[in-house]
Design a protein around this motif. Structure first.
Motif, PDB file in Angstrom:
ATOM      1  N   GLN A   1      46.380  48.487  47.022  1.00 14.96           N
ATOM      2  CA  GLN A   1      45.151  48.929  46.350  1.00 14.96           C
ATOM      3  C   GLN A   1      43.942  48.158  46.881  1.00 14.96           C
ATOM      4  N   PRO A   2      42.815  48.850  47.087  1.00 13.87           N
ATOM      5  CA  PRO A   2      41.596  48.143  47.508  1.00 13.87           C
ATOM      6  C   PRO A   2      41.194  47.116  46.451  1.00 13.87           C
TER       7      PRO A   2
ATOM      8  N   ASP B   1      38.315  46.096  45.289  1.00 18.10           N
ATOM      9  CA  ASP B   1      37.318  46.515  44.292  1.00 18.10           C
ATOM     10  C   ASP B   1      37.927  47.378  43.196  1.00 18.10           C
ATOM     11  N   ASP B   2      38.948  48.186  43.540  1.00 23.01           N
ATOM     12  CA  ASP B   2      39.580  49.047  42.539  1.00 23.01           C
ATOM     13  C   ASP B   2      40.395  48.254  41.528  1.00 23.01           C
ATOM     14  N   LEU B   3      40.832  47.074  41.896  1.00 23.29           N
ATOM     15  CA  LEU B   3      41.636  46.255  40.983  1.00 23.29           C
ATOM     16  C   LEU B   3      40.792  45.628  39.873  1.00 23.29           C
ATOM     17  N   GLN B   4      39.475  45.463  40.119  1.00 20.80           N
ATOM     18  CA  GLN B   4      38.545  44.916  39.128  1.00 20.80           C
ATOM     19  C   GLN B   4      39.039  43.588  38.552  1.00 20.80           C
TER      20      GLN B   4
ATOM     21  N   VAL C   1      37.264  46.423  50.313  1.00 14.77           N
ATOM     22  CA  VAL C   1      38.253  47.444  50.665  1.00 14.77           C
ATOM     23  C   VAL C   1      39.578  46.836  51.141  1.00 14.77           C
TER      24      VAL C   1
ATOM     25  N   GLN D   1      43.199  45.591  51.250  1.00 11.81           N
ATOM     26  CA  GLN D   1      44.416  45.949  50.522  1.00 11.81           C
ATOM     27  C   GLN D   1      45.473  44.872  50.748  1.00 11.81           C
TER      28      GLN D   1
END
Length: 609
Positions: free
Chosen positions: A243-244, A246-249, A277, A279
């Motif tokens: 997962q990128p 930033d998406d993991l927050q 970005v 991963q």
């Protein structure tokens, strides 16, 4: 004594006087010598310029480049780090390991470069041990000089003397012919320095500390980062995989900021820059900053299948070569004013993470990503050194303040360290076979270092110490001028009158003493240039093998222990060690006499008369 010889000896005396006075650069003096020989008609233009066509000059230049490759890839600095860990708190162990390491590295790269690398290491170790740097700086310098006795290519005097043998139509020395003498000298040096350290550095180094560069330790203290760093290994089945970032927050949900990433590549871990970005993969190791104190790290690791690892050094200070840190100031009219770090996509835009903000002298606490930035805010950023340097170049939104002292230790090509070691090993192997000329072997190693990106062309040219090259080139005509005008014969006749009626051991002693005396006034390289033909001629006149005489000159030229001007390595440690001129005389003279006694006995055993 004819007029031409008087002129040559006068010119030599003037050159020595200028070397001693220090009022004119040594390379400038060497060039003036070439001009004087040509204009006076003592030598032809081709004879005066012979040094520029000498293969050993090319070899010396190539060795400077190879040494720089070892520095840029971090090989030399890693040795320093190992030294600090292995010695612990024992000064005696540190001294012995320091001299062994410096002599070992100096066998294959410039001793001046090795000593320069280890000066900050010694200063750091001395500070940790609460001892005067003077107790270790002199051993450092002596080890650098002894390294010249380790291999044929370890120092310029060896190559100069070997070149003289070849010019005489003789086979040169082998790559490791001088090594037994160097090993004995190193053992003696360690034992001698273990005693000498008690009178060295008696007065503490009183260098002013004002104006010193800030270090990681200062930044960690000023921004209250203690206890916030963690290293977490990613296990199979982790929810973070694929997962990128930033998406993991992670910052928003846990107050966790990923500032670095260790990843396996080709059987070793390397540092990978982190962006929004990025991963994660299995076996990655995350370097994280925990700005929220109320997060249970064990619960977080259990939830995401992560494993806490040991963290050496306060807040990644042990990773200073890979992870950079610096302060940046919000610029007037910056687009960042009034925006939060998240809104400005700071990490994605600049490739570095903000781990601390100081506003009007106060360090802000909590999760920083949601705090609007203001004019004058001082941001502490962490990330890849290349990204930090890029941040330094742009002056639109932030102004990078002075970089910490650790930036000097960064190896810009650290990922190429295995290739640099391979190039060095290949060069040594080629030299040992005697099938490939030494200068060609060194040039092949240089080209391979460039191919593997251990060094770039600009750094290669910068690495060559041109004043040393010009000094050698300019002093070489003296040997030829003395031969043409009868000076060599005069000196040899004087030596024969003094020691010719005795055993060859007495002649070796006189040669060593003469070299050591000349070395008090000029560099060891210039000493070798002048004395190499004298040693060979003395051997011929006595009807003996020239090899022991040439070797005694080589050892004597490397035994430049007695004054701080005898060799650049002595000059380098003079200031940091807090020494005076007399300290070198007091320590160097007894050790030079010891080396002279041992070498006069040992050299004929290795190279019979």
């Amino acid at each position: 004594m004819n007029k031409e010889l008087i002129w040559v000896l006068s010119l030599l005396a003037i050159a020595i006087a200028l070397f001693v006075s220090g009022k004119m650069r040594m390379d400038v003096v060497a060039l003036l010598v070439i001009i004087a020989f040509v204009l006076s008609g003592t030598l032809t233009l081709q004879e005066a310029m012979m040094g520029f066509s000498d293969a050993n000059v090319i070899l010396i230049a190539a060795l400077f480049v190879i040494g720089e490759g070892l520095v840029r890839t971090g090989v030399a600095l890693r040795m320093g780090e190992w030294l600090m860990k292995a010695a612990g708190s024992s000064e005696a162990k540190m001294l012995a390991l320091l001299m062994l390491t410096v002599a070992g590295l100096g066998a294959f790269m410039s001793s001046t470069g090795v000593v320069a690398i280890f000066i900050p290491v010694v200063l750091s170790v001395s500070a940790k041990m609460n001892r005067s740097p003077g107790r270790l700086m002199m051993p450092l310098s002596f080890a650098g000089l002894i390294s010249g006795m380790m291999t044929l290519v370890a120092t310029a005097p060896n190559l100069v003397i070997n070149s003289e043998l070849v010019r005489e139509g003789l086979a040169g020395f082998g790559f490791f012919d001088v090594t037994p003498i160097g090993l004995v000298a190193l053992v003696l040096g360690i034992g001698y320095m273990l005693l000498a350290r008690f009178w060295l550095g008696a007065a503490e180094n009183k260098q002013a500390k004002k104006g010193q560069e800030r270090t990681f330790r200062d930044l960690i203290r000023d921004y209250k980062l203690s206890g916030r760093a963690r290293r977490l290994a990613v296990h199979p089945g982790s929810s973070l995989i694929g997962q990128p970032l930033d998406d993991l927050q992670l910052r928003e949900r846990y107050g966790i900021n990923v500032v670095g990433l260790e990843r396996w590549r080709k059987f070793r871990r390397v540092m990978v820059p982190v962006t929004g970005v990025t991963q994660f993969r299995v076996r990655d190791v995350l370097l994280i900053d925990m700005s929220a104190a109320d997060i249970d790290i064990r619960e977080f690791c259990s939830e995401h299948r992560l494993e806490p690892l040991i963290l050496r050094g306060e807040y990644f200070s042990d990773r200073a070569q890979d992870v950079g840190m610096a302060e940046a100031l919000i610029y007037p009219d910056s687009e960042l004013q009034g925006k939060t770090l998240r809104e400005s996509s700071f990490r994605t835009r600049y490739g570095v993470s903000v781990i601390g903000i100081r506003r009007r002298g106060e360090v802000l606490q909590g999760i920083l990503s949601d705090l609007p930035l203001e004019l004058g805010d001082c941001l502490l950023v962490i990330g890849d050194w290349k990204k930090i340097r890029q941040l330094q170049l742009q002056k639109r939104d932030v102004l990078l303040l002075s970089l910490p002292a650790e930036v000097k230790e960064v190896a810009p090509a650290s990922s190429q360290a295995p290739h640099a070691i391979f190039c060095l090993a290949l060069m040594v192997a080629m030299m040992l076979t005697n099938e490939i000329p030494n200068p060609v072997a060194a040039l092949i190693a240089c080209l391979l270092m460039g191919k593997f990106r251990c060094i770039d062309m600009e750094s290669a040219y910068r690495a060559i110490h041109w004043p040393s090259i010009i000094l050698i080139v300019g002093m070489m005509p003296f040997a030829l001028a003395l031969q043409k005008t009868g000076g060599i014969t005069l000196i040899v006749d004087g030596l024969m009158d003094l020691a010719g009626g005795y055993t060859p051991y007495v002649m070796l002693t006189c040669l060593f003493a003469l070299c050591a005396t000349i070395g008090l006034f000029i560099s060891n390289t210039a000493t070798a240039v002048l004395m190499a033909p004298v040693g060979v001629a003395a051997a011929h006149q006595m009807g003996l093998s020239p090899y022991p005489f040439a070797m005694i000159v080589a050892v004597a030229a490397s035994s430049a222990f007695m004054t701080p001007v005898s060799s650049p390595v002595n000059t380098l440690v003079l200031g940091p060690g807090g020494y005076r001129f007399g300290d070198f005389v007091k320590t160097g003279v007894p050790f030079t006499l010891l080396i002279m006694a041992v070498s006069v006995v040992l050299v004929p055993l290795l190279f019979p008369f």
